[in-house]
Design a protein around this motif. Structure first.
Motif, PDB file in Angstrom:
ATOM      1  N   TRP A 110      58.794  33.572  42.411  1.00 29.18           N
ATOM      2  CA  TRP A 110      57.266  33.346  42.502  1.00 29.18           C
ATOM      3  C   TRP A 110      56.703  33.186  41.236  1.00 29.18           C
ATOM      4  O   TRP A 110      56.811  33.491  40.347  1.00 29.18           O
ATOM      5  CB  TRP A 110      56.653  34.062  43.630  1.00 29.18           C
ATOM      6  N   LEU A 111      55.520  32.319  41.338  1.00 28.76           N
ATOM      7  CA  LEU A 111      54.747  32.244  40.186  1.00 28.76           C
ATOM      8  C   LEU A 111      53.219  32.432  40.430  1.00 28.76           C
ATOM      9  O   LEU A 111      52.849  31.939  41.439  1.00 28.76           O
ATOM     10  CB  LEU A 111      54.811  30.557  39.634  1.00 28.76           C
ATOM     11  N   SER A 112      52.662  33.487  39.856  1.00 31.86           N
ATOM     12  CA  SER A 112      51.454  33.860  39.945  1.00 31.86           C
ATOM     13  C   SER A 112      50.566  33.918  38.590  1.00 31.86           C
ATOM     14  O   SER A 112      50.865  34.292  37.665  1.00 31.86           O
ATOM     15  CB  SER A 112      51.518  35.308  40.736  1.00 31.86           C
TER      16      SER A 112
ATOM     17  N   VAL B 181      48.144  34.096  42.772  1.00 31.88           N
ATOM     18  CA  VAL B 181      47.727  34.664  41.789  1.00 31.88           C
ATOM     19  C   VAL B 181      47.773  36.120  41.835  1.00 31.88           C
ATOM     20  O   VAL B 181      47.903  36.604  42.861  1.00 31.88           O
ATOM     21  CB  VAL B 181      45.840  34.484  41.882  1.00 31.88           C
ATOM     22  N   ASN B 182      47.448  37.027  40.880  1.00 27.51           N
ATOM     23  CA  ASN B 182      47.588  38.230  40.551  1.00 27.51           C
ATOM     24  C   ASN B 182      46.749  39.033  39.368  1.00 27.51           C
ATOM     25  O   ASN B 182      46.403  38.355  38.704  1.00 27.51           O
ATOM     26  CB  ASN B 182      48.994  38.848  40.535  1.00 27.51           C
TER      27      ASN B 182
ATOM     28  N   LEU C 150      37.815  37.692  43.932  1.00 26.86           N
ATOM     29  CA  LEU C 150      38.160  36.204  43.527  1.00 26.86           C
ATOM     30  C   LEU C 150      39.236  35.588  44.387  1.00 26.86           C
ATOM     31  O   LEU C 150      39.309  34.197  44.277  1.00 26.86           O
ATOM     32  CB  LEU C 150      38.378  36.118  42.209  1.00 26.86           C
ATOM     33  N   VAL C 151      39.964  36.345  45.177  1.00 30.95           N
ATOM     34  CA  VAL C 151      40.911  35.716  45.668  1.00 30.95           C
ATOM     35  C   VAL C 151      40.848  34.496  46.789  1.00 30.95           C
ATOM     36  O   VAL C 151      41.274  33.391  46.860  1.00 30.95           O
ATOM     37  CB  VAL C 151      41.938  36.737  46.598  1.00 30.95           C
ATOM     38  N   LEU C 152      39.926  34.819  47.610  1.00 34.32           N
ATOM     39  CA  LEU C 152      39.227  33.867  48.574  1.00 34.32           C
ATOM     40  C   LEU C 152      38.971  32.485  48.098  1.00 34.32           C
ATOM     41  O   LEU C 152      39.366  31.483  48.525  1.00 34.32           O
ATOM     42  CB  LEU C 152      38.448  34.324  49.646  1.00 34.32           C
TER      43      LEU C 152
ATOM     44  N   VAL D 160      51.083  33.380  46.978  1.00 41.54           N
ATOM     45  CA  VAL D 160      51.315  34.823  47.036  1.00 41.54           C
ATOM     46  C   VAL D 160      50.128  35.334  46.466  1.00 41.54           C
ATOM     47  O   VAL D 160      49.351  34.815  45.420  1.00 41.54           O
ATOM     48  CB  VAL D 160      52.762  35.178  46.175  1.00 41.54           C
ATOM     49  N   VAL D 161      49.560  36.419  46.739  1.00 40.41           N
ATOM     50  CA  VAL D 161      48.304  37.147  46.155  1.00 40.41           C
ATOM     51  C   VAL D 161      48.847  38.733  46.076  1.00 40.41           C
ATOM     52  O   VAL D 161      48.989  39.238  47.031  1.00 40.41           O
ATOM     53  CB  VAL D 161      46.917  36.756  46.862  1.00 40.41           C
ATOM     54  N   TYR D 162      48.343  39.319  44.890  1.00 37.39           N
ATOM     55  CA  TYR D 162      48.391  40.637  44.632  1.00 37.39           C
ATOM     56  C   TYR D 162      47.213  41.005  43.761  1.00 37.39           C
ATOM     57  O   TYR D 162      47.740  41.259  42.405  1.00 37.39           O
ATOM     58  CB  TYR D 162      49.751  41.172  44.634  1.00 37.39           C
TER      59      TYR D 162
END
Length: 321
Positions: free
Chosen positions: A197-199, A232-233, A239-241, A258-260
């Protein structure tokens, strides 16, 4: 190596729960990591059992994926700061995967949880800026003076070790620039059986830390057939939404988000973590909205501990009961 089928089988009808901040959990156990050029990866050398125990606590708390203690690790860094040979540095890098695998085996042996599949191990690869230890993984400024080939050359030994050690996935995380992401995508093709995965590291609700539009970065990443997710992480949960909304037009079942994020606190290179001044909702409280936008791999980053992962799993499982 992990496949999309194995991820689908462990997810079942729900999301894949990632772990939280490994260094945060180690610091909670009394280890002093702030300012160390190797950060949590030093403990691979000085106290590997502490690393395995921290992985295990995240697994018991509900994580389906644990990421290795190699975010700020590199062959050059180990050789320089631990005064070891290249061969020993490679073995130490690979031990990060082995310790996580041992924690997974310990969890599987000790817990009769028939509803959860076998947890996965993600080999953590941080941005080149993490090695510089100057906070530049949150700006990406260094990439302006590096070529794609130079970035590939830097990341190749680390990824090679993680893949050789048997990591289920490669977690390319906190990437602040499109150039470095391109380099990683090209490098991944040298390991054709690997999945990743790439964040990205983002400075606001629309842009990577280097100023590039998040939309364009994700569009670029979608061209890779080896990615299982992109996202994004280590940004504020707030900021995620907005970030996911900017890429809604690219949403595809073939490549979920993918979000963390971190806790919402702000990092100061000199003084450490500090309150942001704005109350941020918990990751668990916001997670269902992220799922509606296409996120199926959700967890936490810095300042997110096992108790937060327990809360996250409980909140998301309620949705699927």
């Amino acid at each position: 190596m992990c496949s999309m089928e194995s991820i689908a089988s462990i997810q079942g009808a729900g999301p894949l729960i990632l772990d939280g901040g490994l260094a945060t959990e180690l610091e909670a156990q009394g280890f002093e990591l702030q300012g160390d050029p190797l950060w949590s990866s030093r403990l691979l050398h000085t106290n590997p059992q502490a690393i395995q125990d921290a992985h295990y606590r995240f697994l018991v708390s509900g994580a389906d994926v644990v990421s290795t203690a190699t975010y700020q690790a590199s062959i050059n860094g180990f050789m320089k700061h631990l005064d070891m040979s290249s061969e020993s540095a490679q073995e130490l890098m690979m031990s990060g995967v082995h310790l996580a695998q041992e924690a997974v085996q310990q969890f599987v042996t000790s817990n009769n949880d028939t509803e959860r599949g076998r947890p996965l191990v993600a080999g953590s690869v941080g941005a080149f800026g993490a090695f510089l230890q100057d906070g530049s993984e949150y700006s990406g400024a260094y990439a302006e003076n590096m070529s794609i080939e130079e970035l590939k050359a830097w990341h190749r030994p680390q990824i090679g070790c993680l893949v050789s050690a048997g990591a289920d996935l490669v977690a390319m995380e906190t990437i602040p620039s499109v150039k470095e992401a391109v380099a990683l995508m090209e490098l991944l093709r040298e390991f054709p059986s690997s999945r990743a995965w790439l964040s990205f590291s983002c400075k606001d609700g629309r842009s990577l830390c280097d100023g590039s539009p998040f939309l364009e970065a994700v569009r670029m990443a979608q061209r890779s057939s080896q990615l299982v997710a992109v996202g994004v992480n280590c940004c504020s949960p707030a900021l995620v939404l907005p970030l996911l909304e900017t890429i809604s037009q690219l949403r595809s079942p073939a490549l979920p988000w993918v979000v963390y994020p971190n806790s919402g606190e702000e990092w100061d290179r000199l003084s450490g973590w500090k309150a942001s001044g704005t109350k941020v909702s918990s990751i668990a409280a916001l997670s269902q909205e992220w799922m509606k936008q296409g996120a199926t791999m959700i967890g936490g980053c810095c300042r997110v501990g096992p108790n937060h992962i327990t809360e996250l799993r409980k909140r998301l499982l309620i949705k699927f009961q």
